[in-house]
Write a protein that holds these residues in place. Sequence first.
Motif, PDB file in Angstrom:
ATOM      1  N   VAL A  38       0.869  -1.174   0.000  1.00 51.33           N
ATOM      2  CA  VAL A  38       0.000   0.000   0.000  1.00 51.33           C
ATOM      3  C   VAL A  38       0.907   1.225   0.000  1.00 51.33           C
ATOM      4  N   THR A  39       0.780   2.084  -0.988  1.00 52.72           N
ATOM      5  CA  THR A  39       1.615   3.273  -1.097  1.00 52.72           C
ATOM      6  C   THR A  39       0.741   4.512  -1.163  1.00 52.72           C
ATOM      7  N   GLN A  40       1.381   5.677  -1.293  1.00 51.73           N
ATOM      8  CA  GLN A  40       0.632   6.921  -1.407  1.00 51.73           C
ATOM      9  C   GLN A  40      -0.152   6.997  -2.709  1.00 51.73           C
ATOM     10  N   ASN A  41       0.229   6.183  -3.692  1.00 52.37           N
ATOM     11  CA  ASN A  41      -0.473   6.146  -4.985  1.00 52.37           C
ATOM     12  C   ASN A  41      -1.427   4.960  -5.111  1.00 52.37           C
ATOM     13  N   LEU A  64      -5.255  -1.941  -3.672  1.00 49.84           N
ATOM     14  CA  LEU A  64      -4.335  -3.076  -3.592  1.00 49.84           C
ATOM     15  C   LEU A  64      -5.105  -4.397  -3.515  1.00 49.84           C
ATOM     16  N   GLN A  65      -6.218  -4.401  -2.772  1.00 48.37           N
ATOM     17  CA  GLN A  65      -7.026  -5.609  -2.656  1.00 48.37           C
ATOM     18  C   GLN A  65      -7.536  -6.055  -4.035  1.00 48.37           C
ATOM     19  N   GLU A  66      -7.972  -5.094  -4.853  1.00 46.04           N
ATOM     20  CA  GLU A  66      -8.427  -5.404  -6.210  1.00 46.04           C
ATOM     21  C   GLU A  66      -7.296  -5.997  -7.032  1.00 46.04           C
ATOM     22  N   TYR A  67      -6.119  -5.371  -6.950  1.00 47.94           N
ATOM     23  CA  TYR A  67      -4.980  -5.854  -7.722  1.00 47.94           C
ATOM     24  C   TYR A  67      -4.552  -7.250  -7.263  1.00 47.94           C
ATOM     25  N   MET A  68      -4.611  -7.483  -5.957  1.00 46.24           N
ATOM     26  CA  MET A  68      -4.212  -8.792  -5.437  1.00 46.24           C
ATOM     27  C   MET A  68      -5.208  -9.878  -5.837  1.00 46.24           C
ATOM     28  N   ASP A  69      -6.498  -9.529  -5.872  1.00 45.12           N
ATOM     29  CA  ASP A  69      -7.501 -10.479  -6.356  1.00 45.12           C
ATOM     30  C   ASP A  69      -7.201 -10.858  -7.805  1.00 45.12           C
ATOM     31  N   GLN A 102       2.104  -4.712   2.860  1.00 44.68           N
ATOM     32  CA  GLN A 102       2.822  -3.805   3.747  1.00 44.68           C
ATOM     33  C   GLN A 102       2.510  -2.368   3.352  1.00 44.68           C
ATOM     34  N   ASN A 103       2.399  -1.487   4.335  1.00 42.95           N
ATOM     35  CA  ASN A 103       2.195  -0.062   4.095  1.00 42.95           C
ATOM     36  C   ASN A 103       3.546   0.636   3.991  1.00 42.95           C
ATOM     37  N   LEU A 104       3.823   1.219   2.846  1.00 40.45           N
ATOM     38  CA  LEU A 104       5.071   1.946   2.611  1.00 40.45           C
ATOM     39  C   LEU A 104       4.771   3.238   1.859  1.00 40.45           C
ATOM     40  N   THR A 134      14.596  -4.212  -1.936  1.00 39.95           N
ATOM     41  CA  THR A 134      13.865  -5.485  -1.884  1.00 39.95           C
ATOM     42  C   THR A 134      12.348  -5.317  -2.055  1.00 39.95           C
ATOM     43  N   PHE A 135      11.898  -4.163  -2.532  1.00 41.99           N
ATOM     44  CA  PHE A 135      10.486  -3.867  -2.762  1.00 41.99           C
ATOM     45  C   PHE A 135       9.727  -3.721  -1.448  1.00 41.99           C
ATOM     46  N   VAL A 136       9.835  -4.702  -0.546  1.00 44.68           N
ATOM     47  CA  VAL A 136       9.255  -4.601   0.798  1.00 44.68           C
ATOM     48  C   VAL A 136      10.380  -4.315   1.796  1.00 44.68           C
ATOM     49  N   GLY A 137      10.024  -3.939   3.011  1.00 49.49           N
ATOM     50  CA  GLY A 137      11.031  -3.681   4.029  1.00 49.49           C
ATOM     51  C   GLY A 137      11.757  -4.946   4.445  1.00 49.49           C
ATOM     52  N   SER A 138      12.908  -4.789   5.103  1.00 49.76           N
ATOM     53  CA  SER A 138      13.720  -5.943   5.502  1.00 49.76           C
ATOM     54  C   SER A 138      12.982  -6.850   6.480  1.00 49.76           C
ATOM     55  N   GLY A 139      12.190  -6.245   7.395  1.00 54.99           N
ATOM     56  CA  GLY A 139      11.425  -7.054   8.342  1.00 54.99           C
ATOM     57  C   GLY A 139      10.379  -7.902   7.657  1.00 54.99           C
ATOM     58  N   LYS A 140       9.671  -7.322   6.683  1.00 52.45           N
ATOM     59  CA  LYS A 140       8.658  -8.070   5.934  1.00 52.45           C
ATOM     60  C   LYS A 140       9.314  -9.159   5.088  1.00 52.45           C
ATOM     61  N   ALA A 141      10.463  -8.842   4.507  1.00 51.76           N
ATOM     62  CA  ALA A 141      11.183  -9.843   3.715  1.00 51.76           C
ATOM     63  C   ALA A 141      11.569 -11.043   4.580  1.00 51.76           C
TER      64      ALA A 141
END
Length: 410
Positions: free
Chosen positions: A18-21, A27-32, A51-53, A60-67
Amino acid sequence: MLEKKQHNYEKAVLVGVVTQNQDADKLQEYMDELEFLALTAGATVDRRFTQNLTQPDPKTFVGSGKAQEIKEYVKENEIGTIIFDDELSPSQLKNLEKEIEVKILDRTNLILDIFAQRAQTSYARTQVELAQYQYLLPRLSKMWSHLDKQKGGIGMRGPGETEIETDRRIIRDRISLLKDKLKIIDKQMATQRNNRGKVVRAALVGYTNVGKSTLMNAISKSDVFAENKLFATLDTTVRKVVIGNLPFLLTDTVGFIRKLPTQLVESFKSTLDEVREADLLIHVVDISHESFEDHIESVNQILMEINAHQKPMIMVFNKIDDFSYEKKDEDDLTPSSSRNVSLEEWKRTWMNKSKHPAVFISALTKENFPEMKKLIYDEIMRIHISRFPYNDFLFEYFDNDEDEESEKED
């Protein structure tokens, strides 16, 4: 047989941010949609990670903790594939593979893989192969080490699977060769289009899996392949159709999708030429999909990119059979449901008041087909008259379905 095939599906997890754009609902629609893409490619989705960024992490696209969380989950659950909702940069792919040590795919690679599965003709296979190589070239160093560990499966079809030693120079040579091959085919297809004479041409366009091929079969009485999966149709199909006593050519084209890879837009240039050179666009919309308005916008955006957005267009809102209608009692104060809409109510919506003529149908059950055929007839006739203003042949509309039935009875 189907049960056995299910056991061979790859287990995968999906990853999106989930980003500012892109808010959570989007995101839920895109993931479906990504899950439907994964199913079409041959994977079962075990879990989704989000993840909210502010913006995707450049490493790594996502944060290190999420990775790390994803790494632990795929290891514990023996997941072989991770699919990201957006296109990853070569460095992100390399870093993720090094960190998690499983097969990493992005949305573009997944779509390319589906196209590789679906391509039937030599022309379609050449188009897909070119798109794959164009995607592969900047990721070459990552792909070879990746292919040493993984054999086959989703994302591994096509170029590179058996030629690990291929270097950038050979890839560029292959791209050049494929482009030359497509130029020759393009000229052949342009000649075919010119040889069709002055007959008016209509093209079915729309988001993937909205029922274009089913509608094509119903109108032209042909047997174009249709299936409830994404990108069931890749090869362009042209059929001669007669409505009333007015003949025209109808083309079924590849479906569009949000975040369509630029490599595919380029390599499928000739397929899109059928849209560019059509006299009339029949824009098919799956009205039962909750995001159909976004689908319309996505299709219009691609039409604008290929400079076909100013063509005459008919809006065909399909799959009204997914809705039911029961007339309510006068004293029933229950609000109308979006799943309880009559044809007359559809006609009073904003969809029927756009700048393009609109009709509401079911391609599956042929509900409201007479109105749709009359609308297509009127638009084709208008184009025909503008092209042949001195043609003294008088056309009179009649429903050729009824005419065929009367012939059968005789």
